[in-house]
Design a protein around this motif. Structure first.
Motif, PDB file in Angstrom:
ATOM      1  N   ASP A 181      25.149  48.570  56.784  1.00  0.00           N
ATOM      2  CA  ASP A 181      24.625  48.819  55.438  1.00  0.00           C
ATOM      3  C   ASP A 181      25.744  48.580  54.425  1.00  0.00           C
ATOM      4  OD1 ASP A 181      23.066  49.606  53.309  1.00  0.00           O
ATOM      5  OD2 ASP A 181      23.320  51.757  53.673  1.00  0.00           O
ATOM      6  N   CYS A 182      26.023  47.305  54.141  1.00  0.00           N
ATOM      7  CA  CYS A 182      27.127  46.978  53.256  1.00  0.00           C
ATOM      8  C   CYS A 182      26.951  45.574  52.682  1.00  0.00           C
ATOM      9  CB  CYS A 182      28.456  47.050  54.020  1.00  0.00           C
ATOM     10  SG  CYS A 182      29.929  46.838  52.988  1.00  0.00           S
ATOM     11  N   ASP A 183      27.338  45.399  51.438  1.00  0.00           N
ATOM     12  CA  ASP A 183      27.407  44.074  50.825  1.00  0.00           C
ATOM     13  C   ASP A 183      28.832  43.552  50.910  1.00  0.00           C
ATOM     14  OD1 ASP A 183      24.746  44.196  50.134  1.00  0.00           O
ATOM     15  OD2 ASP A 183      25.115  44.770  48.057  1.00  0.00           O
ATOM     16  N   VAL A 184      28.963  42.249  51.053  1.00  0.00           N
ATOM     17  CA  VAL A 184      30.265  41.582  51.035  1.00  0.00           C
ATOM     18  C   VAL A 184      30.381  40.821  49.722  1.00  0.00           C
ATOM     19  CG1 VAL A 184      31.623  39.707  52.042  1.00  0.00           C
ATOM     20  CG2 VAL A 184      30.543  41.391  53.528  1.00  0.00           C
ATOM     21  N   ILE A 185      31.419  41.114  48.962  1.00  0.00           N
ATOM     22  CA  ILE A 185      31.680  40.412  47.707  1.00  0.00           C
ATOM     23  C   ILE A 185      32.669  39.289  47.997  1.00  0.00           C
ATOM     24  CG2 ILE A 185      32.542  40.629  45.355  1.00  0.00           C
ATOM     25  CD1 ILE A 185      31.740  43.578  45.457  1.00  0.00           C
ATOM     26  N   VAL A 186      32.279  38.073  47.631  1.00  0.00           N
ATOM     27  CA  VAL A 186      33.045  36.871  47.956  1.00  0.00           C
ATOM     28  C   VAL A 186      33.624  36.288  46.671  1.00  0.00           C
ATOM     29  CG1 VAL A 186      32.944  34.569  48.963  1.00  0.00           C
ATOM     30  CG2 VAL A 186      31.574  36.423  49.950  1.00  0.00           C
ATOM     31  N   CYS A 187      34.955  36.170  46.620  1.00  0.00           N
ATOM     32  CA  CYS A 187      35.637  35.652  45.432  1.00  0.00           C
ATOM     33  C   CYS A 187      36.453  34.415  45.799  1.00  0.00           C
ATOM     34  CB  CYS A 187      36.568  36.703  44.830  1.00  0.00           C
ATOM     35  SG  CYS A 187      35.780  38.247  44.362  1.00  0.00           S
ATOM     36  N   GLY A 188      36.323  33.382  45.000  1.00  0.00           N
ATOM     37  CA  GLY A 188      37.091  32.164  45.247  1.00  0.00           C
ATOM     38  C   GLY A 188      36.863  31.141  44.162  1.00  0.00           C
TER      39      GLY A 188
ATOM     40  N   GLY B   2      45.041  22.009  49.042  1.00  0.00           N
ATOM     41  CA  GLY B   2      43.821  21.564  49.707  1.00  0.00           C
ATOM     42  C   GLY B   2      43.190  22.593  50.612  1.00  0.00           C
ATOM     43  N   VAL B   3      43.893  23.699  50.860  1.00  0.00           N
ATOM     44  CA  VAL B   3      43.308  24.815  51.624  1.00  0.00           C
ATOM     45  C   VAL B   3      42.663  25.769  50.618  1.00  0.00           C
ATOM     46  CG1 VAL B   3      43.755  26.782  53.136  1.00  0.00           C
ATOM     47  CG2 VAL B   3      44.998  24.630  53.477  1.00  0.00           C
ATOM     48  N   ALA B   4      41.359  25.997  50.770  1.00  0.00           N
ATOM     49  CA  ALA B   4      40.621  26.862  49.847  1.00  0.00           C
ATOM     50  C   ALA B   4      40.746  28.313  50.287  1.00  0.00           C
ATOM     51  CB  ALA B   4      39.153  26.451  49.798  1.00  0.00           C
ATOM     52  N   VAL B   5      41.282  29.152  49.429  1.00  0.00           N
ATOM     53  CA  VAL B   5      41.416  30.583  49.732  1.00  0.00           C
ATOM     54  C   VAL B   5      40.222  31.325  49.149  1.00  0.00           C
ATOM     55  CG1 VAL B   5      42.788  32.675  49.384  1.00  0.00           C
ATOM     56  CG2 VAL B   5      43.927  30.484  49.838  1.00  0.00           C
ATOM     57  N   VAL B   6      39.571  32.112  49.991  1.00  0.00           N
ATOM     58  CA  VAL B   6      38.415  32.920  49.589  1.00  0.00           C
ATOM     59  C   VAL B   6      38.678  34.358  50.001  1.00  0.00           C
ATOM     60  CG1 VAL B   6      35.929  33.259  49.836  1.00  0.00           C
ATOM     61  CG2 VAL B   6      36.876  30.940  49.893  1.00  0.00           C
ATOM     62  N   ALA B   7      38.469  35.293  49.096  1.00  0.00           N
ATOM     63  CA  ALA B   7      38.642  36.721  49.390  1.00  0.00           C
ATOM     64  C   ALA B   7      37.295  37.318  49.783  1.00  0.00           C
ATOM     65  CB  ALA B   7      39.207  37.442  48.176  1.00  0.00           C
ATOM     66  N   ALA B   8      37.243  38.017  50.923  1.00  0.00           N
ATOM     67  CA  ALA B   8      35.969  38.585  51.392  1.00  0.00           C
ATOM     68  C   ALA B   8      36.225  39.572  52.521  1.00  0.00           C
ATOM     69  CB  ALA B   8      35.026  37.477  51.873  1.00  0.00           C
ATOM     70  N   PHE B   9      35.201  40.376  52.835  1.00  0.00           N
ATOM     71  CA  PHE B   9      35.160  41.299  53.979  1.00  0.00           C
ATOM     72  C   PHE B   9      36.133  42.477  53.849  1.00  0.00           C
ATOM     73  CE2 PHE B   9      33.905  37.115  55.657  1.00  0.00           C
ATOM     74  CZ  PHE B   9      32.613  37.422  56.049  1.00  0.00           C
ATOM     75  N   HIS B  10      36.542  42.808  52.636  1.00  0.00           N
ATOM     76  CA  HIS B  10      37.463  43.925  52.458  1.00  0.00           C
ATOM     77  C   HIS B  10      36.816  45.284  52.744  1.00  0.00           C
ATOM     78  CE1 HIS B  10      38.765  40.658  49.741  1.00  0.00           C
ATOM     79  NE2 HIS B  10      39.980  41.023  50.091  1.00  0.00           N
ATOM     80  N   ASN B  11      35.524  45.402  52.474  1.00  0.00           N
ATOM     81  CA  ASN B  11      34.902  46.726  52.394  1.00  0.00           C
ATOM     82  C   ASN B  11      33.975  47.063  53.559  1.00  0.00           C
ATOM     83  OD1 ASN B  11      36.147  47.076  49.845  1.00  0.00           O
ATOM     84  ND2 ASN B  11      34.533  45.863  48.894  1.00  0.00           N
ATOM     85  N   ILE B  12      34.036  46.290  54.635  1.00  0.00           N
ATOM     86  CA  ILE B  12      33.233  46.584  55.825  1.00  0.00           C
ATOM     87  C   ILE B  12      34.062  47.408  56.797  1.00  0.00           C
ATOM     88  CG2 ILE B  12      32.084  45.610  57.834  1.00  0.00           C
ATOM     89  CD1 ILE B  12      31.144  43.341  56.266  1.00  0.00           C
TER      90      ILE B  12
END
Length: 230
Positions: free
Chosen positions: A158-165, A136-146
């Protein structure tokens, strides 16, 4: 939403906490040491008070206590502490929460080069997290590249955040949080399994930074405007 940043006294965690506090979000600084977390929160409040339109909503707590009070938990810890920290935090996590995993399995965690990643049995650090959190806890991958250093500045990034989940609603919530950082665009990176690609990009960026002494990020071009909107 209340945001708990586990590892919030470190470079990446404190940078994200500062950015969200400046945007008016309620942020809890998490640390293994409650006293250290409280001291960091006081310091951050002084930094933020002039930019958040009043008193910043910041406090510091021990990691588990921070998680218990949060809607969103952000994991900003080295990979060598990843599994053990999640096992310790599991009793404090509950269904309905979002766990944002920023972890990159860099070889530096075992004495190797910071410009390459380790193989993770599950495929990525984020997928490992998904196996360790309660149902029930949703894991989302993000903010690796800032860049952590840029997060501590006040200007746009000046960066995009790629969000995976794997949960669309949780992905959308994380993209909204990303867009609260000036200059940042947030892009849907698809399923959580794609996190392994995003994590590997971080090692590439570290190589750029070492060779050129910079703070590189990424921009995804050629998409229609709605790809960057929620």
């Amino acid at each position: 939403m209340t945001i708990a940043v586990v590892g919030g006294t470190g470079p990446e965690g404190s940078g994200l906490a500062l950015r969200w506090a400046r945007a008016g979000e309620e942020v809890i600084i998490g640390s293994r040491d409650a006293q250290r977390a409280a001291e960091a929160a006081i310091k951050f409040k002084q930094n933020v008070s002039g930019t958040a339109g009043g008193a910043a909503r910041l406090e510091g707590r021990e990691n588990a206590s921070a998680c218990e009070s949060a809607d969103v938990v952000v994991l900003t810890i080295p990979f060598e502490a990843h599994a053990e920290t999640l096992k310790q935090l599991k009793p404090a996590l509950r269904p309905g929460q979002i766990l944002i995993d920023t972890t990159v399995p860099l070889a530096a965690s075992i004495g190797g080069r910071p410009t390459r990643t380790l193989g993770v049995w599950q495929g990525s650090a984020a997928q490992q997290a998904a196996e360790l959190v309660p149902d029930g806890v949703a894991v989302v991958a993000a903010f690796h590249n800032i860049s952590a250093e840029l997060l501590h500045h006040e200007g746009p990034i000046d960066c995009d955040v790629i969000v995976c989940g794997d949960d669309k609603q949780s992905n959308a919530s994380v993209r909204q949080l990303a867009r609260k950082i000036p200059g940042v665009r947030a892009i849907d990176g698809g399923k959580l399994e794609n996190a392994r690609i995003v994590e590997q990009i971080t090692a590439l960026l570290i190589g750029f930074n070492i060779r050129s002494k910079g703070h590189s990020g990424i921009r995804i071009t050629g998409l229609p405007p709605e790809a960057y909107d929620i």
